[in-house]
Design a protein around this motif. Sequence first.
Motif, PDB file in Angstrom:
ATOM      1  N   GLY A  61      32.726  45.391  41.042  1.00 36.20           N
ATOM      2  CA  GLY A  61      32.957  44.037  40.542  1.00 36.20           C
ATOM      3  C   GLY A  61      34.392  43.600  40.783  1.00 36.20           C
ATOM      4  O   GLY A  61      35.175  44.265  41.473  1.00 36.20           O
ATOM      5  N   SER A  62      34.755  42.480  40.201  1.00 28.10           N
ATOM      6  CA  SER A  62      36.122  41.967  40.317  1.00 28.10           C
ATOM      7  C   SER A  62      37.105  42.964  39.717  1.00 28.10           C
ATOM      8  O   SER A  62      36.850  43.536  38.659  1.00 28.10           O
ATOM      9  CB  SER A  62      36.243  40.632  39.590  1.00 28.10           C
ATOM     10  N   LYS A  63      38.210  43.171  40.399  1.00 27.27           N
ATOM     11  CA  LYS A  63      39.222  44.104  39.916  1.00 27.27           C
ATOM     12  C   LYS A  63      40.433  43.381  39.342  1.00 27.27           C
ATOM     13  O   LYS A  63      41.461  43.997  39.095  1.00 27.27           O
ATOM     14  CB  LYS A  63      39.655  45.041  41.052  1.00 27.27           C
TER      15      LYS A  63
ATOM     16  N   VAL B 125      42.449  43.201  27.288  1.00 27.37           N
ATOM     17  CA  VAL B 125      42.241  42.911  28.703  1.00 27.37           C
ATOM     18  C   VAL B 125      41.417  41.638  28.794  1.00 27.37           C
ATOM     19  O   VAL B 125      40.401  41.499  28.123  1.00 27.37           O
ATOM     20  CB  VAL B 125      41.528  44.076  29.416  1.00 27.37           C
ATOM     21  N   SER B 126      41.864  40.706  29.619  1.00 27.73           N
ATOM     22  CA  SER B 126      41.120  39.466  29.825  1.00 27.73           C
ATOM     23  C   SER B 126      41.021  39.191  31.310  1.00 27.73           C
ATOM     24  O   SER B 126      41.831  39.665  32.097  1.00 27.73           O
ATOM     25  CB  SER B 126      41.813  38.301  29.106  1.00 27.73           C
ATOM     26  N   GLY B 127      40.020  38.452  31.685  1.00 26.85           N
ATOM     27  CA  GLY B 127      39.820  38.126  33.092  1.00 26.85           C
ATOM     28  C   GLY B 127      38.440  38.534  33.549  1.00 26.85           C
ATOM     29  O   GLY B 127      37.602  38.989  32.760  1.00 26.85           O
ATOM     30  N   PRO B 128      38.190  38.397  34.851  1.00 25.12           N
ATOM     31  CA  PRO B 128      36.839  38.640  35.362  1.00 25.12           C
ATOM     32  C   PRO B 128      36.385  40.094  35.336  1.00 25.12           C
ATOM     33  O   PRO B 128      35.194  40.358  35.251  1.00 25.12           O
ATOM     34  CB  PRO B 128      36.883  38.133  36.802  1.00 25.12           C
ATOM     35  N   SER B 129      37.288  41.045  35.415  1.00 18.70           N
ATOM     36  CA  SER B 129      36.864  42.443  35.472  1.00 18.70           C
ATOM     37  C   SER B 129      36.161  42.837  34.176  1.00 18.70           C
ATOM     38  O   SER B 129      36.648  42.567  33.087  1.00 18.70           O
ATOM     39  CB  SER B 129      38.051  43.366  35.710  1.00 18.70           C
TER      40      SER B 129
END
Length: 156
Positions: A88-90, A58-62
């Motif tokens: 937080g960011s989803k 999993v990559s990204g802001p979450s």
Amino acid sequence: MADYGAYILMDNGNPFVTPYSTPFCLYNRSEVASNTNGSAAIDIPVDPSYPAIAFCRVSGPSQAVYLGVRRNGSVISASASTPAGYTGSKTFTLTVYVFAVFPQPLPKWGIAFWDASGRVVLTNESRVLTDLVTVGTPGAGGINLDVTLSGSYGLC
């Protein structure tokens, strides 16, 4: 040693001996972006006769995501979601790497190894599963693991 084959010593010191070893090679890499609710899912078709294992990244802001992977016959299903109440960011991207034991396509040039039954099991283009890391104590279960690893890892 057999009458034919190859003995390859890998970087970690483990031997790879054909025709007795058949590596797990990259079969499929799939990617899906999460929806606005913070969940993502993907189905990957895999020949049911191929032994296979899937790794999820999993990559990204979450920063908080639950992962799930299962195989049902000829389909590997992977899903990820943020926990209920997470503030937080989803948004995230789910990447699934499926490694399997399957006949490799013969390259136009390079090197190829066959097993005793005549299947190509390794070529210069094969992406072999390596660098496995065990986190926790084998046999003790995976509940309440609190480990931080630097870099990029896929989870199985």
